[in-house]
Design a protein around this motif. Structure first.
Motif, PDB file in Angstrom:
ATOM      1  N   LEU A  43       0.838  -1.207   0.000  1.00 26.72           N
ATOM      2  CA  LEU A  43       0.000   0.000   0.000  1.00 26.72           C
ATOM      3  C   LEU A  43       0.874   1.258   0.000  1.00 26.72           C
ATOM      4  N   SER A  44       1.757   1.359  -0.956  1.00 26.65           N
ATOM      5  CA  SER A  44       2.678   2.492  -0.998  1.00 26.65           C
ATOM      6  C   SER A  44       2.027   3.707  -1.650  1.00 26.65           C
ATOM      7  N   VAL A  45       2.552   4.880  -1.288  1.00 24.26           N
ATOM      8  CA  VAL A  45       2.118   6.150  -1.870  1.00 24.26           C
ATOM      9  C   VAL A  45       3.364   6.915  -2.301  1.00 24.26           C
ATOM     10  N   GLN A  46       3.185   7.903  -3.139  1.00 25.60           N
ATOM     11  CA  GLN A  46       4.304   8.754  -3.536  1.00 25.60           C
ATOM     12  C   GLN A  46       4.713   9.594  -2.323  1.00 25.60           C
ATOM     13  N   ALA A  47       5.991   9.570  -2.006  1.00 22.25           N
ATOM     14  CA  ALA A  47       6.481  10.258  -0.819  1.00 22.25           C
ATOM     15  C   ALA A  47       6.368  11.775  -0.911  1.00 22.25           C
ATOM     16  N   ASP A  48       6.258  12.316  -2.128  1.00 24.30           N
ATOM     17  CA  ASP A  48       6.139  13.768  -2.266  1.00 24.30           C
ATOM     18  C   ASP A  48       4.696  14.253  -2.188  1.00 24.30           C
ATOM     19  N   SER A  49       3.761  13.345  -1.911  1.00 22.88           N
ATOM     20  CA  SER A  49       2.346  13.697  -1.780  1.00 22.88           C
ATOM     21  C   SER A  49       1.984  13.829  -0.300  1.00 22.88           C
ATOM     22  N   LEU A  50       1.738  15.048   0.148  1.00 21.61           N
ATOM     23  CA  LEU A  50       1.382  15.280   1.552  1.00 21.61           C
ATOM     24  C   LEU A  50       0.157  14.460   1.944  1.00 21.61           C
ATOM     25  N   LEU A  51      -0.892  14.504   1.130  1.00 25.82           N
ATOM     26  CA  LEU A  51      -2.100  13.751   1.472  1.00 25.82           C
ATOM     27  C   LEU A  51      -1.845  12.251   1.469  1.00 25.82           C
ATOM     28  N   GLY A  52      -1.034  11.787   0.525  1.00 28.19           N
ATOM     29  CA  GLY A  52      -0.694  10.367   0.482  1.00 28.19           C
ATOM     30  C   GLY A  52       0.045   9.937   1.733  1.00 28.19           C
ATOM     31  N   VAL A  53       1.032  10.716   2.135  1.00 32.31           N
ATOM     32  CA  VAL A  53       1.816  10.400   3.329  1.00 32.31           C
ATOM     33  C   VAL A  53       0.923  10.399   4.562  1.00 32.31           C
ATOM     34  N   MET A  54       0.074  11.407   4.687  1.00 34.63           N
ATOM     35  CA  MET A  54      -0.813  11.475   5.847  1.00 34.63           C
ATOM     36  C   MET A  54      -1.821  10.323   5.861  1.00 34.63           C
ATOM     37  N   SER A  55      -2.212   9.843   4.683  1.00 29.41           N
ATOM     38  CA  SER A  55      -3.190   8.755   4.615  1.00 29.41           C
ATOM     39  C   SER A  55      -2.636   7.439   5.151  1.00 29.41           C
ATOM     40  N   LEU A  56      -1.323   7.323   5.254  1.00 29.07           N
ATOM     41  CA  LEU A  56      -0.721   6.097   5.789  1.00 29.07           C
ATOM     42  C   LEU A  56      -0.935   5.956   7.298  1.00 29.07           C
ATOM     43  N   ASP A  57      -1.255   7.061   7.968  1.00 32.46           N
ATOM     44  CA  ASP A  57      -1.496   7.056   9.419  1.00 32.46           C
ATOM     45  C   ASP A  57      -0.302   6.463  10.172  1.00 32.46           C
ATOM     46  N   VAL A  58       0.869   7.042   9.950  1.00 28.57           N
ATOM     47  CA  VAL A  58       2.111   6.561  10.555  1.00 28.57           C
ATOM     48  C   VAL A  58       2.327   7.250  11.898  1.00 28.57           C
ATOM     49  N   ALA A  59       2.530   6.450  12.940  1.00 29.14           N
ATOM     50  CA  ALA A  59       2.744   6.974  14.287  1.00 29.14           C
ATOM     51  C   ALA A  59       4.207   6.810  14.699  1.00 29.14           C
ATOM     52  N   GLN A  60       4.566   7.474  15.791  1.00 26.92           N
ATOM     53  CA  GLN A  60       5.919   7.338  16.328  1.00 26.92           C
ATOM     54  C   GLN A  60       6.203   5.867  16.619  1.00 26.92           C
ATOM     55  N   GLY A  61       7.378   5.393  16.216  1.00 22.39           N
ATOM     56  CA  GLY A  61       7.771   4.010  16.440  1.00 22.39           C
ATOM     57  C   GLY A  61       7.386   3.054  15.322  1.00 22.39           C
ATOM     58  N   ASP A  62       6.514   3.494  14.409  1.00 17.63           N
ATOM     59  CA  ASP A  62       6.146   2.655  13.269  1.00 17.63           C
ATOM     60  C   ASP A  62       7.331   2.514  12.321  1.00 17.63           C
ATOM     61  N   GLN A  63       7.397   1.383  11.641  1.00 15.59           N
ATOM     62  CA  GLN A  63       8.406   1.186  10.603  1.00 15.59           C
ATOM     63  C   GLN A  63       7.789   1.484   9.253  1.00 15.59           C
ATOM     64  N   VAL A  64       8.542   2.189   8.427  1.00 16.99           N
ATOM     65  CA  VAL A  64       8.113   2.462   7.061  1.00 16.99           C
ATOM     66  C   VAL A  64       9.182   1.958   6.101  1.00 16.99           C
ATOM     67  N   VAL A  65       8.752   1.686   4.876  1.00 19.10           N
ATOM     68  CA  VAL A  65       9.649   1.243   3.816  1.00 19.10           C
ATOM     69  C   VAL A  65       9.666   2.321   2.748  1.00 19.10           C
ATOM     70  N   LEU A  66      10.867   2.742   2.357  1.00 17.61           N
ATOM     71  CA  LEU A  66      11.048   3.712   1.281  1.00 17.61           C
ATOM     72  C   LEU A  66      11.644   2.981   0.090  1.00 17.61           C
ATOM     73  N   ARG A  67      11.158   3.294  -1.118  1.00 18.90           N
ATOM     74  CA  ARG A  67      11.674   2.671  -2.332  1.00 18.90           C
ATOM     75  C   ARG A  67      11.922   3.733  -3.389  1.00 18.90           C
TER      76      ARG A  67
END
Length: 88
Positions: A43-67
């Motif tokens: 369920l990846s989103v474009q990292a330059d999309s503010l709304l996309g990034v916020m839609s991931l609902d990432v909290a402190q301590g969560d792991q994310v994958v960048l590609r």
């Protein structure tokens, strides 16, 4: 494709101001970057999309994958991982 994992350090996670700063930094990179929660990498989103990034609902301590892929991808991911893993 190059992939890196980061643990979110910011107390607010990737919401509001931290998400905006991250999306802006991603937009400055020489290659397109995708971000996803490590628990749901499909369920990846474009990292330059503010709304996309916020839609991931990432909290402190969560792991994310960048590609990313292409010339400059490794440096772009290193820059963004360092940003995510630094509180503030």
């Amino acid at each position: 494709m190059i992939e890196r994992t980061a643990v979110i350090a910011a107390a607010a996670g990737l919401h509001a101001r931290p998400a905006a700063a991250f999306a802006y930094a991603a937009a400055e990179q020489p290659v397109p970057v995708e971000i996803a929660k490590a628990a749901a990498p499909e369920l990846s989103v474009q990292a330059d999309s503010l709304l996309g990034v916020m839609s991931l609902d990432v909290a402190q301590g969560d792991q994310v994958v960048l590609r990313a892929r292409g010339a400059g991808a490794e440096q772009a991911l290193e820059t963004l991982v360092r940003m995510l893993e630094t509180a503030g």
